[in-house]
Design a protein around this motif. Structure first.
Motif, mmCIF file in Angstrom:
data_model
loop_
_atom_site.group_PDB
_atom_site.id
_atom_site.type_symbol
_atom_site.label_atom_id
_atom_site.label_comp_id
_atom_site.label_asym_id
_atom_site.label_seq_id
_atom_site.Cartn_x
_atom_site.Cartn_y
_atom_site.Cartn_z
ATOM 1 N N CYS A 237 0.851 -1.196 0.000
ATOM 2 C CA CYS A 237 0.000 0.000 0.000
ATOM 3 C C CYS A 237 0.883 1.241 0.000
ATOM 4 O O CYS A 237 2.036 1.219 0.447
ATOM 5 C CB CYS A 237 -0.928 -0.005 1.209
ATOM 6 N N VAL A 238 0.321 2.336 -0.520
ATOM 7 C CA VAL A 238 1.065 3.594 -0.620
ATOM 8 C C VAL A 238 0.205 4.750 -0.124
ATOM 9 O O VAL A 238 -0.846 5.042 -0.691
ATOM 10 C CB VAL A 238 1.502 3.873 -2.075
ATOM 11 N N GLY A 239 0.646 5.369 0.965
ATOM 12 C CA GLY A 239 0.106 6.640 1.418
ATOM 13 C C GLY A 239 1.217 7.654 1.168
ATOM 14 O O GLY A 239 1.315 8.244 0.107
ATOM 15 N N GLY A 240 2.106 7.824 2.170
ATOM 16 C CA GLY A 240 3.372 8.507 1.908
ATOM 17 C C GLY A 240 4.308 7.578 1.165
ATOM 18 O O GLY A 240 5.034 7.977 0.271
ATOM 19 N N GLY A 241 4.289 6.293 1.592
ATOM 20 C CA GLY A 241 5.002 5.282 0.816
ATOM 21 C C GLY A 241 6.188 4.614 1.464
ATOM 22 O O GLY A 241 6.994 3.996 0.770
ATOM 23 N N SER A 242 6.323 4.662 2.797
ATOM 24 C CA SER A 242 7.533 4.124 3.419
ATOM 25 C C SER A 242 7.597 2.608 3.401
ATOM 26 O O SER A 242 8.655 2.022 3.148
ATOM 27 C CB SER A 242 7.668 4.633 4.860
ATOM 28 N N ASN A 243 6.470 1.926 3.666
ATOM 29 C CA ASN A 243 6.542 0.461 3.670
ATOM 30 C C ASN A 243 6.793 -0.062 2.268
ATOM 31 O O ASN A 243 7.517 -1.043 2.074
ATOM 32 C CB ASN A 243 5.275 -0.133 4.301
ATOM 33 N N ALA A 244 6.207 0.605 1.271
ATOM 34 C CA ALA A 244 6.409 0.182 -0.113
ATOM 35 C C ALA A 244 7.861 0.386 -0.547
ATOM 36 O O ALA A 244 8.478 -0.512 -1.140
ATOM 37 C CB ALA A 244 5.466 0.942 -1.034
ATOM 38 N N MET A 245 8.441 1.554 -0.245
ATOM 39 C CA MET A 245 9.837 1.776 -0.607
ATOM 40 C C MET A 245 10.752 0.833 0.139
ATOM 41 O O MET A 245 11.776 0.394 -0.389
ATOM 42 C CB MET A 245 10.238 3.227 -0.341
ATOM 43 N N GLY A 246 10.388 0.495 1.378
ATOM 44 C CA GLY A 246 11.193 -0.458 2.127
ATOM 45 C C GLY A 246 11.278 -1.798 1.429
ATOM 46 O O GLY A 246 12.342 -2.415 1.368
ATOM 47 N N LEU A 247 10.147 -2.271 0.892
ATOM 48 C CA LEU A 247 10.137 -3.542 0.175
ATOM 49 C C LEU A 247 10.748 -3.405 -1.207
ATOM 50 O O LEU A 247 11.604 -4.206 -1.613
ATOM 51 C CB LEU A 247 8.703 -4.058 0.059
ATOM 52 N N PHE A 248 10.330 -2.394 -1.977
ATOM 53 C CA PHE A 248 10.745 -2.283 -3.377
ATOM 54 C C PHE A 248 12.245 -2.068 -3.533
ATOM 55 O O PHE A 248 12.842 -2.504 -4.522
ATOM 56 C CB PHE A 248 10.021 -1.104 -4.043
ATOM 57 N N SER A 249 12.863 -1.377 -2.568
ATOM 58 C CA SER A 249 14.242 -0.903 -2.739
ATOM 59 C C SER A 249 15.236 -2.015 -3.055
ATOM 60 O O SER A 249 16.202 -1.791 -3.789
ATOM 61 C CB SER A 249 14.692 -0.137 -1.490
#
Length: 407
Positions: A237-249
């Motif tokens: 999920c993306v709000g600001g996007g921290s959990n997504a960037m954590g995984l995608f990086s």
């Protein structure tokens, strides 16, 4: 320096392509430059990395496991896996960057950390880290979210944090950020604003991403150990996007891995103020000190936004997500309130895991991908658990799902 702190972007001025940067008053820029320099120093300090690693392992409970959701997989015809960030101490991914930010604040000689919070997970995590490391803590939270996320408000107060209500506008996450920024401007020297996502002026999008990248580093190694290969798809999920960037990086260079971010469609994309789908409906703009995609009103100001998930209702998004959208490296879709709540109950009843409503958006998006014909494996970042949401869900959706009569 470990892999957690090795990333090619942003550049020295904090830009991911055309997005990012720092758009703040000159007097605050000097403070931000000090934070950036302190961060550049500690990320290369073996003692800091060792202390953060120790806390991740022995305090947070990392590495968080990956779970094969067999019943969901059988129902939807593809292998669905969950990266269990909900099992972290405090119940979400937010503790990953909060420990890093509070350690940084302490090394800089700050006496207080302040922050905004929406769903309360960032607030709880920061209050926890501040209690552990001996700093004062102020949490700014929208008045609507204080009522909606009451269990997390109680947790923050038990931990010793001062919870400050944002009472203007829609009284949700954007207003909490406004309130926290005002407090920070009043005294940027003794306190550190511990931003809760990959947003804000440089260096925060980089810094929060770096701390959260432990998710992707672990997931890459774990998934290969479990299956012998990389996942075919990532979903977050993306709000600001921290959990997504954590995984995608950790997977950005793996062309075989498709990446999917999902934003809240709320009550409908065509209704102004009733969604928070920034990457789907927004345009480039500047707010809260950084340049990214943004939902704007007719005056060019931040548009009112809404989501059933308090942690997703923000009218902008992390600049690296904007960059990845333009590159086409990540596909960003949307999930409605109804789809998210349905996924909330489906994961609970099929796998015995109650997710945060934010994370339920990712589960719903994975289900939608499977329904649309996606095959192979899907790894979902289950960014938080749903303890904070159960009262709200039962009050508003319990009858629909057959549980209201039990209250």
């Amino acid at each position: 320096m470990t892999k957690q702190f090795e990333h090619p972007l942003p550049n020295s001025e904090g830009y991911f392509g055309e997005y990012g940067g720092s758009f703040i008053p000159p007097e605050l820029q000097a403070v931000m430059d000090d934070i950036n320099q302190a961060y550049q120093d500690i990320r290369q300090d073996p003692s800091f990395v060792a202390e953060l690693t120790r806390l991740y392992q022995h305090y947070v409970g990392r590495p968080s496991p990956i779970f094969h959701a067999q019943h969901l997989s059988e129902k939807y015809g593809c292998d669905i896996y969950l990266k269990r960030e909900d099992l972290n101490h405090t119940g979400a991914h937010k503790i990953n960057h909060c420990l890093g930010e509070v350690l940084l604040a302490k090394k800089m000689g700050k006496t207080k950390v302040i922050a905004e919070t929406g769903a309360g997970q960032h607030g709880v995590a920061l209050a926890t880290a501040a209690a552990l490391l001996g700093l004062e803590c102020d949490i700014h939270m929208g008045e609507v979210d204080i009522a909606k996320e009451h269990p997390n408000v109680v947790r923050m107060r038990i931990l010793g944090a001062n919870v400050i209500a944002a009472t203007h506008g829609r009284k949700t996450l954007k207003e909490a950020v406004d309130s926290a920024f005002e407090a920070y401007l009043a005294d940027p020297h003794t306190q550190l604003y511990a931003i809760g996502s990959v947003v804000g002026p440089h260096p925060f999008p980089m810094m929060v991403r770096d701390f959260q990248s432990i998710i992707g580093i672990e997931a890459r190694e774990q998934f290969q150990a479990m299956t012998g290969q990389l996942p075919d798809n990532l979903v977050a999920c993306v709000g600001g996007g921290s959990n997504a960037m954590g995984l995608f990086s950790a997977f950005l260079e793996d062309d075989s891995v498709a990446m999917h971010g999902c934003e809240p469609a709320g009550r409908g994309l065509e209704q102004v103020g009733e969604h928070a789908a920034t990457l789907s409906k927004g345009v480039p703009g500047t707010m809260h000190g950084f340049h990214s995609y943004m939902l704007k009103d007719e005056q060019g100001e931040p548009q009112e936004v809404y989501s059933v998930a308090s942690g997703l209702d923000y009218p902008s998004v992390g600049p690296q997500h904007a960059y990845l959208k333009d590159l086409g490296r990540v596909k960003y879709g949307v999930v409605s309130d109804e789809e998210a709540i349905a996924a909330f109950f489906e994961l609970s009843r099929l796998e015995g895991i109650i997710p945060a409503i934010e994370s339920a958006h990712a589960v719903a998006h994975a289900i939608n991908l499977a329904k649309q014909g996606t095959r192979g494996s899907i790894l979902i970042n289950l960014s938080g658990r749903g303890d904070k949401d159960i009262d709200f869900v039962v009050e508003n959706y319990g009858k629909q799902y057959g549980i209201a009569s039990l209250l």
